[in-house]
Every structure is written in C-alpha cells, then in structure tokens.
Design a protein around this motif. Structure first.
Motif, PDB file in Angstrom:
ATOM      1  N   VAL A   1       6.867   1.278  -2.497  1.00 59.54           N
ATOM      2  CA  VAL A   1       5.958   1.355  -1.359  1.00 59.54           C
ATOM      3  C   VAL A   1       4.749   0.455  -1.642  1.00 59.54           C
ATOM      4  O   VAL A   1       4.173   0.478  -2.722  1.00 59.54           O
ATOM      5  CB  VAL A   1       5.524   2.815  -1.103  1.00 59.54           C
ATOM      6  N   GLY A   2       4.408  -0.376  -0.661  1.00 59.74           N
ATOM      7  CA  GLY A   2       3.284  -1.307  -0.794  1.00 59.74           C
ATOM      8  C   GLY A   2       3.715  -2.733  -1.083  1.00 59.74           C
ATOM      9  O   GLY A   2       2.941  -3.668  -0.884  1.00 59.74           O
ATOM     10  N   ASP A   3       4.961  -2.926  -1.552  1.00 60.85           N
ATOM     11  CA  ASP A   3       5.463  -4.279  -1.809  1.00 60.85           C
ATOM     12  C   ASP A   3       5.809  -4.973  -0.493  1.00 60.85           C
ATOM     13  O   ASP A   3       6.146  -4.325   0.497  1.00 60.85           O
ATOM     14  CB  ASP A   3       6.728  -4.248  -2.684  1.00 60.85           C
ATOM     15  N   THR A   4       5.749  -6.303  -0.504  1.00 58.32           N
ATOM     16  CA  THR A   4       6.200  -7.111   0.622  1.00 58.32           C
ATOM     17  C   THR A   4       7.592  -7.618   0.289  1.00 58.32           C
ATOM     18  O   THR A   4       7.783  -8.256  -0.739  1.00 58.32           O
ATOM     19  CB  THR A   4       5.265  -8.317   0.835  1.00 58.32           C
TER      20      THR A   4
ATOM     21  N   LEU B   1      16.687   8.008   1.555  1.00 54.49           N
ATOM     22  CA  LEU B   1      18.094   7.952   1.147  1.00 54.49           C
ATOM     23  C   LEU B   1      18.926   7.121   2.110  1.00 54.49           C
ATOM     24  O   LEU B   1      19.846   6.422   1.690  1.00 54.49           O
ATOM     25  CB  LEU B   1      18.677   9.358   1.037  1.00 54.49           C
ATOM     26  N   ALA B   2      18.612   7.164   3.407  1.00 56.99           N
ATOM     27  CA  ALA B   2      19.417   6.453   4.403  1.00 56.99           C
ATOM     28  C   ALA B   2      18.845   5.091   4.771  1.00 56.99           C
ATOM     29  O   ALA B   2      19.592   4.160   5.086  1.00 56.99           O
ATOM     30  CB  ALA B   2      19.561   7.302   5.658  1.00 56.99           C
ATOM     31  N   ALA B   3      17.517   4.952   4.759  1.00 54.74           N
ATOM     32  CA  ALA B   3      16.911   3.725   5.259  1.00 54.74           C
ATOM     33  C   ALA B   3      15.575   3.465   4.571  1.00 54.74           C
ATOM     34  O   ALA B   3      14.970   4.357   3.973  1.00 54.74           O
ATOM     35  CB  ALA B   3      16.703   3.822   6.774  1.00 54.74           C
ATOM     36  N   THR B   4      15.141   2.224   4.677  1.00 58.85           N
ATOM     37  CA  THR B   4      13.829   1.811   4.192  1.00 58.85           C
ATOM     38  C   THR B   4      13.024   1.373   5.406  1.00 58.85           C
ATOM     39  O   THR B   4      13.533   0.662   6.277  1.00 58.85           O
ATOM     40  CB  THR B   4      13.965   0.657   3.183  1.00 58.85           C
ATOM     41  N   ARG B   5      11.773   1.803   5.474  1.00 61.93           N
ATOM     42  CA  ARG B   5      10.912   1.476   6.610  1.00 61.93           C
ATOM     43  C   ARG B   5       9.843   0.479   6.178  1.00 61.93           C
ATOM     44  O   ARG B   5       9.155   0.679   5.177  1.00 61.93           O
ATOM     45  CB  ARG B   5      10.269   2.742   7.172  1.00 61.93           C
ATOM     46  N   LEU B   6       9.726  -0.600   6.958  1.00 62.15           N
ATOM     47  CA  LEU B   6       8.722  -1.636   6.725  1.00 62.15           C
ATOM     48  C   LEU B   6       7.737  -1.645   7.884  1.00 62.15           C
ATOM     49  O   LEU B   6       8.059  -1.205   8.991  1.00 62.15           O
ATOM     50  CB  LEU B   6       9.372  -3.025   6.650  1.00 62.15           C
TER      51      LEU B   6
ATOM     52  N   GLU C   1       6.857   0.747   3.607  1.00 60.64           N
ATOM     53  CA  GLU C   1       6.088   1.945   3.910  1.00 60.64           C
ATOM     54  C   GLU C   1       6.767   3.195   3.366  1.00 60.64           C
ATOM     55  O   GLU C   1       6.102   4.146   2.987  1.00 60.64           O
ATOM     56  CB  GLU C   1       5.877   2.087   5.423  1.00 60.64           C
ATOM     57  N   GLU C   2       8.115   3.189   3.382  1.00 49.73           N
ATOM     58  CA  GLU C   2       8.853   4.373   2.949  1.00 49.73           C
ATOM     59  C   GLU C   2      10.252   3.964   2.502  1.00 49.73           C
ATOM     60  O   GLU C   2      10.888   3.114   3.116  1.00 49.73           O
ATOM     61  CB  GLU C   2       8.962   5.357   4.123  1.00 49.73           C
ATOM     62  N   VAL C   3      10.715   4.555   1.396  1.00 50.21           N
ATOM     63  CA  VAL C   3      12.078   4.358   0.911  1.00 50.21           C
ATOM     64  C   VAL C   3      12.763   5.715   0.956  1.00 50.21           C
ATOM     65  O   VAL C   3      12.374   6.642   0.250  1.00 50.21           O
ATOM     66  CB  VAL C   3      12.104   3.804  -0.535  1.00 50.21           C
TER      67      VAL C   3
END
Length: 163
Positions: free
Chosen positions: A14-17, A32-37, A28-30
């Motif tokens: 979280v916080g990486d580009t 189990l199913a998805a990662t949110r940017l 913003e969030e990692v």
C-alpha cells in the motif's frame, strides 16, 4: 491463489505506485481477490489479482518519473540551457531530491538540440507538478535568452520553361 501469492511475496505494498498491463496508480488496498489503485484524478481502479500474478509489473514506489524534452536552437549554448533547467527545477519543492533530476542532450534533431529531462514527483501530483515545471523551465530559458525554435523547412519552387 493469486491474492495469496501477492500477499506473501509482496511485490508491492500500500502506497507504492505500480504499472500493470498499462494501468497505473497508487496501491490503496491489496485483497485476496483484487488490488485497488487510485489515480491523481481520484479514480479508483480495481484489478483482479489473477491479472497481476505472472505479468510484468513496474513498481516505482511512492513516486513517478516525468520524462520530457525541450528543443533549443543550435546557436545557443547547450550547457547553459542544461544549467538553467537544473536551477529552474530546483525551485520546485515537490520535485524529489533523491534521485536527483537528470538533464542532458537527448537528441540532435532537424531544427533543434533536444534537452532531455527526467525527474521524480509524488504520483498523486504528477500532472500538477509537470505542468508547473514546464512553465518554470520555459520562463527560465526565455529569461536566459535561450531560443526554443520552431520547425523550419526550405522550399524551392521549380518552374517549367514554357516555349
């Protein structure tokens, strides 16, 4: 399984580009199913983790690089232009100091010597800082008497002799 793989190997946090399959944003969030940017424009991008694992992933951490160039006249002093750009970029406090901006001759083009610039900015301010830097660099070059030429072409008109 893909989400678990990302959580265990931690190729980003979280916080990486990150840039994955042409999509870029701040993690913003990692889950189990998805990662949110999220993007600078406030957009939320949800990427299914199965589309992340096994793909080429670019992680620039909290910053993003701005790469651009500006042409100067062949009659102008390239070193003076480079120094002028360096000083102009130092006036913008949001440009990251480490790594330092990189500035140099990028190309010898038809109508100009192109000076390349690479500098890092916080991802969420990418466009804001780039636009600010463009204006600061433009004004600094103008004040230093360095010409930004426009493309020029010589046209020769040939006429046929009529008898």
């Amino acid at each position: 399984g893909a989400g678990l793989s990302i959580i265990i190997t931690r190729p980003f946090v979280v916080g990486d580009t990150i840039v994955i399959q042409g999509v870029s944003g701040v993690v913003e969030e990692v889950g189990l199913a998805a990662t949110r940017l999220s993007t600078e424009d406030g957009e939320q991008i949800t990427i299914p983790n199965r589309h992340i694992v096994g793909e080429i992933l670019i992680n620039s951490f909290e910053n993003k690089v701005v790469e651009m160039s500006i042409g100067i006249s062949y009659d102008d002093d390239a070193q003076k232009a480079i120094d002028t750009i360096q000083k102009a970029l130092q006036k913008i406090p949001d440009i990251v100091a480490e790594p330092a901006p990189q500035i140099g001759i990028e190309e010898f083009a038809d109508s100009s010597v192109n000076i390349g610039m690479r500098y890092w900015v916080p991802t969420k301010q990418y466009f804001q800082i780039m636009y600010q830097a463009n204006l600061v660099v433009y004004n600094a070059l103008e004040q230093a008497g360095i010409t930004i030429p426009f493309p020029q072409r010589d046209v020769h008109m040939l006429s046929e002799n009529q008898s």
